[in-house]
Design a protein around this motif. Structure first.
Motif, PDB file in Angstrom:
ATOM      1  N   ALA A 121       0.822  -1.214   0.000  1.00 15.11           N
ATOM      2  CA  ALA A 121       0.000   0.000   0.000  1.00 15.11           C
ATOM      3  C   ALA A 121       0.859   1.269   0.000  1.00 15.11           C
ATOM      4  O   ALA A 121       0.481   2.276  -0.600  1.00 15.11           O
ATOM      5  N   LEU A 122       2.000   1.219   0.673  1.00 14.29           N
ATOM      6  CA  LEU A 122       2.871   2.393   0.729  1.00 14.29           C
ATOM      7  C   LEU A 122       3.701   2.559  -0.544  1.00 14.29           C
ATOM      8  O   LEU A 122       4.013   3.681  -0.941  1.00 14.29           O
ATOM      9  N   VAL A 123       4.035   1.435  -1.169  1.00 12.35           N
ATOM     10  CA  VAL A 123       4.884   1.497  -2.368  1.00 12.35           C
ATOM     11  C   VAL A 123       4.072   1.773  -3.629  1.00 12.35           C
ATOM     12  O   VAL A 123       4.550   2.449  -4.546  1.00 12.35           O
ATOM     13  N   SER A 124       2.841   1.263  -3.678  1.00 14.49           N
ATOM     14  CA  SER A 124       2.058   1.360  -4.910  1.00 14.49           C
ATOM     15  C   SER A 124       1.833   2.798  -5.405  1.00 14.49           C
ATOM     16  O   SER A 124       1.873   3.025  -6.627  1.00 14.49           O
ATOM     17  N   PRO A 125       1.598   3.797  -4.536  1.00 17.86           N
ATOM     18  CA  PRO A 125       1.437   5.156  -5.082  1.00 17.86           C
ATOM     19  C   PRO A 125       2.682   5.661  -5.798  1.00 17.86           C
ATOM     20  O   PRO A 125       2.587   6.500  -6.706  1.00 17.86           O
ATOM     21  N   LEU A 126       3.854   5.154  -5.410  1.00 19.09           N
ATOM     22  CA  LEU A 126       5.100   5.571  -6.054  1.00 19.09           C
ATOM     23  C   LEU A 126       5.407   4.731  -7.286  1.00 19.09           C
ATOM     24  O   LEU A 126       6.050   5.209  -8.224  1.00 19.09           O
ATOM     25  N   ALA A 127       4.960   3.473  -7.275  1.00 20.54           N
ATOM     26  CA  ALA A 127       5.309   2.554  -8.355  1.00 20.54           C
ATOM     27  C   ALA A 127       4.341   2.602  -9.526  1.00 20.54           C
ATOM     28  O   ALA A 127       4.743   2.376 -10.674  1.00 20.54           O
ATOM     29  N   LEU A 128       3.075   2.886  -9.258  1.00 21.54           N
ATOM     30  CA  LEU A 128       2.082   2.859 -10.336  1.00 21.54           C
ATOM     31  C   LEU A 128       2.193   4.102 -11.218  1.00 21.54           C
ATOM     32  O   LEU A 128       2.481   5.196 -10.731  1.00 21.54           O
ATOM     33  N   PRO A 129       1.969   3.956 -12.521  1.00 18.52           N
ATOM     34  CA  PRO A 129       2.011   5.115 -13.421  1.00 18.52           C
ATOM     35  C   PRO A 129       0.969   6.164 -13.042  1.00 18.52           C
ATOM     36  O   PRO A 129      -0.123   5.827 -12.575  1.00 18.52           O
ATOM     37  N   ASP A 130       1.297   7.423 -13.262  1.00 14.98           N
ATOM     38  CA  ASP A 130       0.381   8.511 -12.913  1.00 14.98           C
ATOM     39  C   ASP A 130      -0.934   8.430 -13.687  1.00 14.98           C
ATOM     40  O   ASP A 130      -1.992   8.800 -13.162  1.00 14.98           O
ATOM     41  N   ASP A 131      -0.854   7.946 -14.940  1.00 15.22           N
ATOM     42  CA  ASP A 131      -2.073   7.932 -15.746  1.00 15.22           C
ATOM     43  C   ASP A 131      -3.048   6.826 -15.337  1.00 15.22           C
ATOM     44  O   ASP A 131      -4.148   6.747 -15.878  1.00 15.22           O
ATOM     45  N   TRP A 132      -2.648   5.973 -14.386  1.00 16.94           N
ATOM     46  CA  TRP A 132      -3.593   4.988 -13.853  1.00 16.94           C
ATOM     47  C   TRP A 132      -4.637   5.654 -12.961  1.00 16.94           C
ATOM     48  O   TRP A 132      -5.723   5.134 -12.789  1.00 16.94           O
ATOM     49  N   GLY A 133      -4.273   6.779 -12.363  1.00 13.09           N
ATOM     50  CA  GLY A 133      -5.230   7.599 -11.628  1.00 13.09           C
ATOM     51  C   GLY A 133      -5.790   7.006 -10.353  1.00 13.09           C
ATOM     52  O   GLY A 133      -6.871   7.400  -9.907  1.00 13.09           O
TER      53      GLY A 133
END
Length: 215
Positions: free
Chosen positions: A154-166
């Motif tokens: 949960a802590l890593v996913s906001p940094l790892a996921l592409p911005d356009d996934w929203g």
């Protein structure tokens, strides 16, 4: 059968872990009110997401069973036992989420349908991870490890996921709708993992029956 199972399953629920995480999560949801006289929508959004994550961590303990070695060989299937556990917790979870939402001032409250989707996805994902841990390990109480792993993801996913996934944007940003399509995919995927990992492995069931026949 359900009536006979309900009382012992209710006793086995990790009430302390659920109550503690629910209380902390409500405190987090109340932070915008407590820290500012005029909280903004972004702080409310972050508070609700953090609250949902915290409560989902508590759900990782729902399937812990200290007596797993004994219950694995009982005639009642594990899928039924685990589903009953979740069903007993569901009203408490719904009441908790309602309270968390009401703690956010109505003027800055994010879209509740979308936020409920996020909370449901986090909850089902946590339960799916706990179910997978029971399926692939012999550990009777994997909740602590599952919660730790879930928190890291949960802590890593906001940094790892592409911005356009929203998936972590605010309601005023364009990818908000696309992001919640992805949250719906997470919810469906987690539910599928839960369903696939729910049954007791065939080999383990056969071993339990042979052991009972031998004894």
């Amino acid at each position: 059968m359900l009536a006979q199972l309900t009382r012992p399953v209710l006793r086995a629920l990790p009430v302390r872990a659920l109550a503690a995480t629910a209380a902390v999560a409500l405190l987090i949801a109340a932070l915008p009110r407590l820290l500012s006289d005029e909280p903004d929508q972004w702080s409310a959004l972050i508070a609700l997401r953090a609250a949902a994550l915290t409560f989902a961590l508590g759900l990782a303990f729902v399937l812990d069973d200290p007596t797993r070695e004994l219950t694995s060989s009982v005639p009642t299937r594990r899928m039924l036992r685990t589903t009953l556990r979740v069903a007993l917790v569901a009203p408490f979870a719904a009441a908790w989420w309602t309270a968390a939402v009401l703690l956010i001032p109505s003027k800055i409250r994010p879209p509740m349908g979308d936020m409920t989707l996020e909370a449901a996805a986090a909850a089902v994902l946590s339960l799916a991870a706990a179910t997978a841990a029971l399926r692939f390990t012999s550990e009777p109480e994997p909740g602590q490890r599952v919660a730790a792993g879930f928190l890291v993801v949960a802590l890593v996913s906001p940094l790892a996921l592409p911005d356009d996934w929203g998936m972590y944007v605010s309601p005023t940003e364009k990818p908000w709708g696309v992001g919640h399509d992805h949250w719906a995919m997470v919810l469906v995927g987690a539910a599928m993992v839960w369903a696939a990992c729910g049954p007791e492995p065939v080999r383990r069931r056969l071993f339990g029956r042979r052991t009972g026949a031998t004894s």
